[in-house]
Design a protein around this motif. Sequence first.
Motif, PDB file in Angstrom:
ATOM      1  N   GLY A  10       9.839   8.988   6.464  1.00 20.84           N
ATOM      2  CA  GLY A  10       8.493   8.505   6.766  1.00 20.84           C
ATOM      3  C   GLY A  10       7.530   9.668   6.867  1.00 20.84           C
ATOM      4  N   TYR A  11       6.452   9.412   7.545  1.00 17.16           N
ATOM      5  CA  TYR A  11       5.376  10.401   7.670  1.00 17.16           C
ATOM      6  C   TYR A  11       5.084  10.590   9.156  1.00 17.16           C
ATOM      7  CZ  TYR A  11       5.094   8.756   2.871  1.00 17.16           C
ATOM      8  OH  TYR A  11       5.402   8.400   1.582  1.00 17.16           O
ATOM      9  N   ALA A  12       4.086  11.415   9.429  1.00 20.07           N
ATOM     10  CA  ALA A  12       3.753  11.675  10.833  1.00 20.07           C
ATOM     11  C   ALA A  12       3.431  10.363  11.557  1.00 20.07           C
ATOM     12  CB  ALA A  12       2.558  12.626  10.905  1.00 20.07           C
ATOM     13  N   ILE A  15       8.155   5.969  10.814  1.00 21.68           N
ATOM     14  CA  ILE A  15       9.218   5.762   9.833  1.00 21.68           C
ATOM     15  C   ILE A  15       8.798   4.674   8.841  1.00 21.68           C
ATOM     16  CG2 ILE A  15      11.583   4.902   9.552  1.00 21.68           C
ATOM     17  CD1 ILE A  15      11.701   7.569  10.713  1.00 21.68           C
ATOM     18  N   VAL A  16       9.012   4.941   7.547  1.00 19.87           N
ATOM     19  CA  VAL A  16       8.693   3.951   6.503  1.00 19.87           C
ATOM     20  C   VAL A  16       9.980   3.336   5.954  1.00 19.87           C
ATOM     21  CG1 VAL A  16       7.730   3.634   4.185  1.00 19.87           C
ATOM     22  CG2 VAL A  16       6.495   5.014   5.872  1.00 19.87           C
ATOM     23  N   LEU A  17      10.981   4.173   5.659  1.00 24.11           N
ATOM     24  CA  LEU A  17      12.256   3.672   5.119  1.00 24.11           C
ATOM     25  C   LEU A  17      13.264   3.528   6.246  1.00 24.11           C
ATOM     26  CD1 LEU A  17      12.652   5.864   1.897  1.00 24.11           C
ATOM     27  CD2 LEU A  17      11.629   3.582   2.101  1.00 24.11           C
ATOM     28  N   GLY A  34       8.980  -4.752  -4.752  1.00 27.08           N
ATOM     29  CA  GLY A  34       8.448  -5.003  -3.414  1.00 27.08           C
ATOM     30  C   GLY A  34       6.940  -4.958  -3.448  1.00 27.08           C
ATOM     31  N   ARG A  35       6.359  -5.530  -2.423  1.00 22.68           N
ATOM     32  CA  ARG A  35       4.898  -5.593  -2.363  1.00 22.68           C
ATOM     33  C   ARG A  35       4.289  -4.208  -2.185  1.00 22.68           C
ATOM     34  NH1 ARG A  35       4.359 -10.694   1.623  1.00 22.68           N
ATOM     35  NH2 ARG A  35       5.585  -9.296   2.910  1.00 22.68           N
ATOM     36  N   ASN A  36       2.997  -4.149  -2.384  1.00 22.50           N
ATOM     37  CA  ASN A  36       2.246  -2.935  -2.114  1.00 22.50           C
ATOM     38  C   ASN A  36       2.490  -2.512  -0.663  1.00 22.50           C
ATOM     39  OD1 ASN A  36       0.509  -0.932  -2.763  1.00 22.50           O
ATOM     40  ND2 ASN A  36      -1.349  -2.103  -2.382  1.00 22.50           N
ATOM     41  N   GLY A  37       2.844  -1.269  -0.459  1.00 25.22           N
ATOM     42  CA  GLY A  37       3.060  -0.772   0.898  1.00 25.22           C
ATOM     43  C   GLY A  37       4.471  -0.973   1.419  1.00 25.22           C
ATOM     44  N   ALA A  38       5.372  -1.536   0.586  1.00 28.05           N
ATOM     45  CA  ALA A  38       6.744  -1.804   1.044  1.00 28.05           C
ATOM     46  C   ALA A  38       7.558  -0.530   1.243  1.00 28.05           C
ATOM     47  CB  ALA A  38       7.452  -2.715   0.045  1.00 28.05           C
ATOM     48  N   GLY A  39       7.134   0.561   0.590  1.00 31.15           N
ATOM     49  CA  GLY A  39       7.868   1.817   0.726  1.00 31.15           C
ATOM     50  C   GLY A  39       8.516   2.275  -0.564  1.00 31.15           C
ATOM     51  N   LYS A  40       8.140   1.674  -1.693  1.00 27.01           N
ATOM     52  CA  LYS A  40       8.777   2.007  -2.972  1.00 27.01           C
ATOM     53  C   LYS A  40       8.517   3.456  -3.364  1.00 27.01           C
ATOM     54  CE  LYS A  40       6.448  -1.185  -5.147  1.00 27.01           C
ATOM     55  NZ  LYS A  40       5.573  -1.578  -4.024  1.00 27.01           N
ATOM     56  N   SER A  41       7.240   3.873  -3.311  1.00 21.57           N
ATOM     57  CA  SER A  41       6.940   5.260  -3.686  1.00 21.57           C
ATOM     58  C   SER A  41       7.550   6.234  -2.681  1.00 21.57           C
ATOM     59  CB  SER A  41       5.417   5.485  -3.754  1.00 21.57           C
ATOM     60  OG  SER A  41       4.869   4.729  -4.810  1.00 21.57           O
ATOM     61  N   THR A  42       7.558   5.847  -1.417  1.00 23.09           N
ATOM     62  CA  THR A  42       8.188   6.718  -0.415  1.00 23.09           C
ATOM     63  C   THR A  42       9.669   6.907  -0.749  1.00 23.09           C
ATOM     64  OG1 THR A  42       6.618   5.937   1.252  1.00 23.09           O
ATOM     65  CG2 THR A  42       8.636   7.003   2.059  1.00 23.09           C
ATOM     66  N   LEU A  43      10.316   5.848  -1.229  1.00 25.41           N
ATOM     67  CA  LEU A  43      11.730   5.942  -1.600  1.00 25.41           C
ATOM     68  C   LEU A  43      11.929   6.938  -2.744  1.00 25.41           C
ATOM     69  CD1 LEU A  43      14.680   4.990  -1.495  1.00 25.41           C
ATOM     70  CD2 LEU A  43      14.032   3.096  -3.004  1.00 25.41           C
ATOM     71  N   PRO A  82       5.876   9.832 -11.940  1.00 25.10           N
ATOM     72  CA  PRO A  82       5.168   9.357 -10.745  1.00 25.10           C
ATOM     73  C   PRO A  82       4.245   8.180 -11.024  1.00 25.10           C
ATOM     74  CG  PRO A  82       4.146  11.366 -11.560  1.00 25.10           C
ATOM     75  CD  PRO A  82       5.347  11.106 -12.435  1.00 25.10           C
ATOM     76  N   GLN A  83       3.957   7.449  -9.966  1.00 24.58           N
ATOM     77  CA  GLN A  83       3.012   6.334 -10.072  1.00 24.58           C
ATOM     78  C   GLN A  83       1.658   6.877 -10.530  1.00 24.58           C
ATOM     79  OE1 GLN A  83       2.643   4.106  -6.434  1.00 24.58           O
ATOM     80  NE2 GLN A  83       1.630   2.393  -7.468  1.00 24.58           N
ATOM     81  N   GLY A  84       1.022   6.180 -11.471  1.00 18.95           N
ATOM     82  CA  GLY A  84      -0.295   6.613 -11.946  1.00 18.95           C
ATOM     83  C   GLY A  84      -0.225   7.738 -12.956  1.00 18.95           C
TER      84      GLY A  84
END
Length: 256
Positions: A10-12, A15-17, A34-43, A82-84
Amino acid sequence: MLYVERLCAGYAGGIVLHEVDLRVHPGSIQAVVGRNGAGKSTLVHTIAGLVRASSGRIEIGGVHVAGRQPHRVAQSGVGLVPQGRRVFSRLTVAEHLVLAASPWRAATPGGEGWTVPRILELLPRLAARLRHRGCELSGGEQQMLAIARALLGQPRVLLLDEPCEGLSPDLAARVRDLIGHLAASGLTVLLVEQQLRHAIEIADRVAVLEYGRVVYDRPTAEARSDPGSLEAIVSIAAPPPSPANRSTPRLWADTP
Ligand SMILES: Nc1ncnc2c1ncn2[C@@H]1O[C@H](COP(=O)(O)OP(=O)(O)O)[C@@H](O)[C@H]1O
Ligand SMILES: [Mg+2]
């Protein structure tokens, strides 16, 4: 080939995952939707070493890579799209390819690895655009370039973060064909998509990420043949139905 066990990150802000488990076999395509914000990019960023895992294991071909710097993870055989796309707007296609094919990760002479000529043979559209800058490319061309750049790092595992985002259906289908071709030739693929239908056509396995947790992970064929589990995915990952198909959401290309 890619093994993720009880991964937390996760970040400061928190926890995200939460204890994510994934097991991706060589040459197979694992979709994570998963939806936007689900943690896919973090994974994918955590697997690539860009976000530090707070606990858990990440193995590439049996080697534990969690905690390594991103360039070390890349040397272990992980390529990130990467995304984008993140192509450089001022650099030409040729400059992108030369930079990506830097000597420390170039293919061994006479070996099986990716070279610029091999990339251009696979992606002739890039060959035609060698002198064009990143900002002059279409979305589909930028995506092909982002994939080419990752391949020149000689990955064994390719992480693709929403590669079909923003592309026309035709171009998205071409990108999916390319990903399928790469997996068929032995590359292990983790394919992140927000839309289930984008992933399901080519994935061998599909996992659903919800609030940073894997709430579903089964072979694609099983998911297709099990309407009950399908409903679980639908409620989590499908976009809202349009008025025309509100009563029968159509997720699969081959569903009548
Ligand atoms: N760099 C960051 N710093 C802090 N929080 C972040 C950062 N990147 C993503 N997040 C948060 O982590 C959560 C998951 O985001 P992300 O992994 O981008 O989701 P997805 O890719 O599934 O849309 C979101 O709540 C998001 O706000
Ligand atoms: Mg994302």
